[in-house]
Design a protein around this motif. Structure first.
Motif, PDB file in Angstrom:
ATOM      1  N   LEU A 114       0.808  -1.212   0.000  1.00 54.97           N
ATOM      2  CA  LEU A 114       0.000   0.000   0.000  1.00 54.97           C
ATOM      3  C   LEU A 114       0.846   1.269   0.000  1.00 54.97           C
ATOM      4  O   LEU A 114       0.321   2.364  -0.222  1.00 54.97           O
ATOM      5  CB  LEU A 114      -0.945   0.010   1.204  1.00 54.97           C
ATOM      6  CG  LEU A 114      -2.034  -1.059   1.189  1.00 54.97           C
ATOM      7  CD1 LEU A 114      -2.800  -1.045   2.501  1.00 54.97           C
ATOM      8  CD2 LEU A 114      -2.953  -0.892   0.008  1.00 54.97           C
ATOM      9  N   ARG A 123       0.028   1.011  -6.802  1.00 55.40           N
ATOM     10  CA  ARG A 123      -0.706  -0.108  -6.192  1.00 55.40           C
ATOM     11  C   ARG A 123      -1.971   0.377  -5.505  1.00 55.40           C
ATOM     12  O   ARG A 123      -3.017  -0.283  -5.574  1.00 55.40           O
ATOM     13  CB  ARG A 123       0.201  -0.851  -5.219  1.00 55.40           C
ATOM     14  CG  ARG A 123       1.354  -1.514  -5.927  1.00 55.40           C
ATOM     15  CD  ARG A 123       2.222  -2.280  -4.960  1.00 55.40           C
ATOM     16  NE  ARG A 123       3.523  -2.474  -5.576  1.00 55.40           N
ATOM     17  CZ  ARG A 123       4.668  -2.422  -4.952  1.00 55.40           C
ATOM     18  NH1 ARG A 123       4.717  -2.199  -3.655  1.00 55.40           N
ATOM     19  NH2 ARG A 123       5.798  -2.604  -5.591  1.00 55.40           N
ATOM     20  N   ARG A 124      -1.894   1.539  -4.858  1.00 55.63           N
ATOM     21  CA  ARG A 124      -3.108   2.079  -4.236  1.00 55.63           C
ATOM     22  C   ARG A 124      -4.157   2.401  -5.290  1.00 55.63           C
ATOM     23  O   ARG A 124      -5.354   2.181  -5.082  1.00 55.63           O
ATOM     24  CB  ARG A 124      -2.782   3.318  -3.390  1.00 55.63           C
ATOM     25  CG  ARG A 124      -2.041   2.981  -2.107  1.00 55.63           C
ATOM     26  CD  ARG A 124      -1.996   4.172  -1.150  1.00 55.63           C
ATOM     27  NE  ARG A 124      -1.447   5.381  -1.742  1.00 55.63           N
ATOM     28  CZ  ARG A 124      -0.161   5.717  -1.762  1.00 55.63           C
ATOM     29  NH1 ARG A 124       0.739   4.907  -1.232  1.00 55.63           N
ATOM     30  NH2 ARG A 124       0.234   6.852  -2.307  1.00 55.63           N
ATOM     31  N   ALA A 125      -3.714   2.901  -6.441  1.00 52.34           N
ATOM     32  CA  ALA A 125      -4.654   3.192  -7.533  1.00 52.34           C
ATOM     33  C   ALA A 125      -5.308   1.907  -8.035  1.00 52.34           C
ATOM     34  O   ALA A 125      -6.505   1.888  -8.333  1.00 52.34           O
ATOM     35  CB  ALA A 125      -3.931   3.906  -8.672  1.00 52.34           C
ATOM     36  N   ILE A 156      -5.801  -0.822  -6.246  1.00 53.78           N
ATOM     37  CA  ILE A 156      -6.746  -1.229  -5.192  1.00 53.78           C
ATOM     38  C   ILE A 156      -8.020  -0.397  -5.286  1.00 53.78           C
ATOM     39  O   ILE A 156      -9.137  -0.927  -5.197  1.00 53.78           O
ATOM     40  CB  ILE A 156      -6.103  -1.083  -3.789  1.00 53.78           C
ATOM     41  CG1 ILE A 156      -4.946  -2.061  -3.614  1.00 53.78           C
ATOM     42  CG2 ILE A 156      -7.137  -1.250  -2.681  1.00 53.78           C
ATOM     43  CD1 ILE A 156      -5.341  -3.508  -3.635  1.00 53.78           C
ATOM     44  N   ARG A 157      -7.865   0.919  -5.496  1.00 58.74           N
ATOM     45  CA  ARG A 157      -9.034   1.798  -5.638  1.00 58.74           C
ATOM     46  C   ARG A 157      -9.911   1.342  -6.804  1.00 58.74           C
ATOM     47  O   ARG A 157     -11.131   1.250  -6.683  1.00 58.74           O
ATOM     48  CB  ARG A 157      -8.553   3.233  -5.864  1.00 58.74           C
ATOM     49  CG  ARG A 157      -9.189   4.244  -4.999  1.00 58.74           C
ATOM     50  CD  ARG A 157      -8.748   5.687  -5.192  1.00 58.74           C
ATOM     51  NE  ARG A 157      -7.579   5.978  -5.984  1.00 58.74           N
ATOM     52  CZ  ARG A 157      -6.335   6.088  -5.500  1.00 58.74           C
ATOM     53  NH1 ARG A 157      -6.107   5.901  -4.219  1.00 58.74           N
ATOM     54  NH2 ARG A 157      -5.330   6.385  -6.287  1.00 58.74           N
ATOM     55  N   ARG A 158      -9.267   1.049  -7.945  1.00 56.14           N
ATOM     56  CA  ARG A 158     -10.024   0.602  -9.126  1.00 56.14           C
ATOM     57  C   ARG A 158     -10.713  -0.722  -8.875  1.00 56.14           C
ATOM     58  O   ARG A 158     -11.869  -0.919  -9.238  1.00 56.14           O
ATOM     59  CB  ARG A 158      -9.076   0.518 -10.338  1.00 56.14           C
ATOM     60  CG  ARG A 158      -9.629  -0.187 -11.553  1.00 56.14           C
ATOM     61  CD  ARG A 158     -10.985   0.372 -11.999  1.00 56.14           C
ATOM     62  NE  ARG A 158     -11.615  -0.496 -12.954  1.00 56.14           N
ATOM     63  CZ  ARG A 158     -12.412  -1.521 -12.667  1.00 56.14           C
ATOM     64  NH1 ARG A 158     -12.684  -1.838 -11.403  1.00 56.14           N
ATOM     65  NH2 ARG A 158     -12.964  -2.237 -13.624  1.00 56.14           N
ATOM     66  N   GLY A 174     -11.772  -1.817  -6.190  1.00 52.49           N
ATOM     67  CA  GLY A 174     -12.892  -1.606  -5.274  1.00 52.49           C
ATOM     68  C   GLY A 174     -14.209  -1.449  -6.009  1.00 52.49           C
ATOM     69  O   GLY A 174     -15.282  -1.643  -5.442  1.00 52.49           O
ATOM     70  N   GLN A 175     -14.136  -1.135  -7.307  1.00 48.48           N
ATOM     71  CA  GLN A 175     -15.333  -1.004  -8.141  1.00 48.48           C
ATOM     72  C   GLN A 175     -15.739  -2.333  -8.765  1.00 48.48           C
ATOM     73  O   GLN A 175     -16.823  -2.453  -9.316  1.00 48.48           O
ATOM     74  CB  GLN A 175     -15.083   0.011  -9.249  1.00 48.48           C
ATOM     75  CG  GLN A 175     -14.750   1.382  -8.744  1.00 48.48           C
ATOM     76  CD  GLN A 175     -14.261   2.294  -9.860  1.00 48.48           C
ATOM     77  OE1 GLN A 175     -14.344   1.967 -11.043  1.00 48.48           O
ATOM     78  NE2 GLN A 175     -13.733   3.438  -9.480  1.00 48.48           N
ATOM     79  N   LEU A 177     -10.245  -7.817  -6.026  1.00 52.83           N
ATOM     80  CA  LEU A 177      -9.823  -7.386  -4.702  1.00 52.83           C
ATOM     81  C   LEU A 177     -10.160  -8.454  -3.669  1.00 52.83           C
ATOM     82  O   LEU A 177     -11.236  -9.061  -3.718  1.00 52.83           O
ATOM     83  CB  LEU A 177     -10.529  -6.077  -4.351  1.00 52.83           C
ATOM     84  CG  LEU A 177     -10.153  -5.397  -3.051  1.00 52.83           C
ATOM     85  CD1 LEU A 177      -8.686  -4.985  -3.059  1.00 52.83           C
ATOM     86  CD2 LEU A 177     -11.037  -4.178  -2.840  1.00 52.83           C
ATOM     87  N   LEU A 203      -6.938  -6.117   3.890  1.00 55.80           N
ATOM     88  CA  LEU A 203      -7.249  -4.715   4.184  1.00 55.80           C
ATOM     89  C   LEU A 203      -7.924  -4.589   5.544  1.00 55.80           C
ATOM     90  O   LEU A 203      -7.660  -3.650   6.301  1.00 55.80           O
ATOM     91  CB  LEU A 203      -8.149  -4.120   3.099  1.00 55.80           C
ATOM     92  CG  LEU A 203      -7.478  -3.773   1.787  1.00 55.80           C
ATOM     93  CD1 LEU A 203      -8.515  -3.320   0.762  1.00 55.80           C
ATOM     94  CD2 LEU A 203      -6.419  -2.711   1.969  1.00 55.80           C
ATOM     95  N   GLU A 247      -6.676  -2.465   8.713  1.00 54.60           N
ATOM     96  CA  GLU A 247      -7.578  -1.522   9.373  1.00 54.60           C
ATOM     97  C   GLU A 247      -7.665  -1.821  10.871  1.00 54.60           C
ATOM     98  O   GLU A 247      -7.617  -0.903  11.699  1.00 54.60           O
ATOM     99  CB  GLU A 247      -8.980  -1.584   8.758  1.00 54.60           C
ATOM    100  CG  GLU A 247      -9.954  -0.655   9.437  1.00 54.60           C
ATOM    101  CD  GLU A 247     -11.384  -0.832   8.951  1.00 54.60           C
ATOM    102  OE1 GLU A 247     -12.153   0.129   9.121  1.00 54.60           O
ATOM    103  OE2 GLU A 247     -11.725  -1.901   8.430  1.00 54.60           O
TER     104      GLU A 247
END
Length: 112
Positions: A15, A20-22, A24-26, A28-29, A74, A79, A83
């Protein structure tokens, strides 16, 4: 170091990279192919594949191949572990800061 600690280290390392964060964000959809994931990033595909490999190694994503198309999805469990660790750290530091605040208020009251 326990297996859980190693896993958490890998997740935070993965992360730590904006590409890599981008990804993960993608993801997430919803699931996406390698081509779809790579398209917004200005890098050679072999370099981008290294990012996907790092995400897969720490368990944040899973891939499957159907014909010539590899699709990534994902995996939320790592994650959630990250968290959980962050929530515990926040609680610890909030308690410490509350104690410091109490101490400083006592010091101020004793001066007056």
């Amino acid at each position: 170091m326990t297996n859980q600690q190693l896993q958490l280290d890998r997740v935070f390392h993965a992360l730590g990279d904006p590409t890599r964060r981008a990804v993960i964000r993608r993801l997430g959809q919803g699931p996406a192919s390698v081509g779809e994931l790579a398209r917004p990033h200005k890098m050679a595909l072999p370099s981008f594949m290294q990012h996907l490999a790092a995400l897969e190694k720490c368990g944040l994503v899973r891939s499957r191949k159907a014909g010539r198309v590899r699709t990534y999805q994902l995996q939320p469990k790592p994650l959630k572990a990250a968290e959980k660790w962050m929530v515990a750290q926040r609680a610890l530091w909030e308690a410490r800061l509350d104690r410091l605040d109490d101490y400083l208020l006592q010091m101020k009251e004793s001066e007056t």
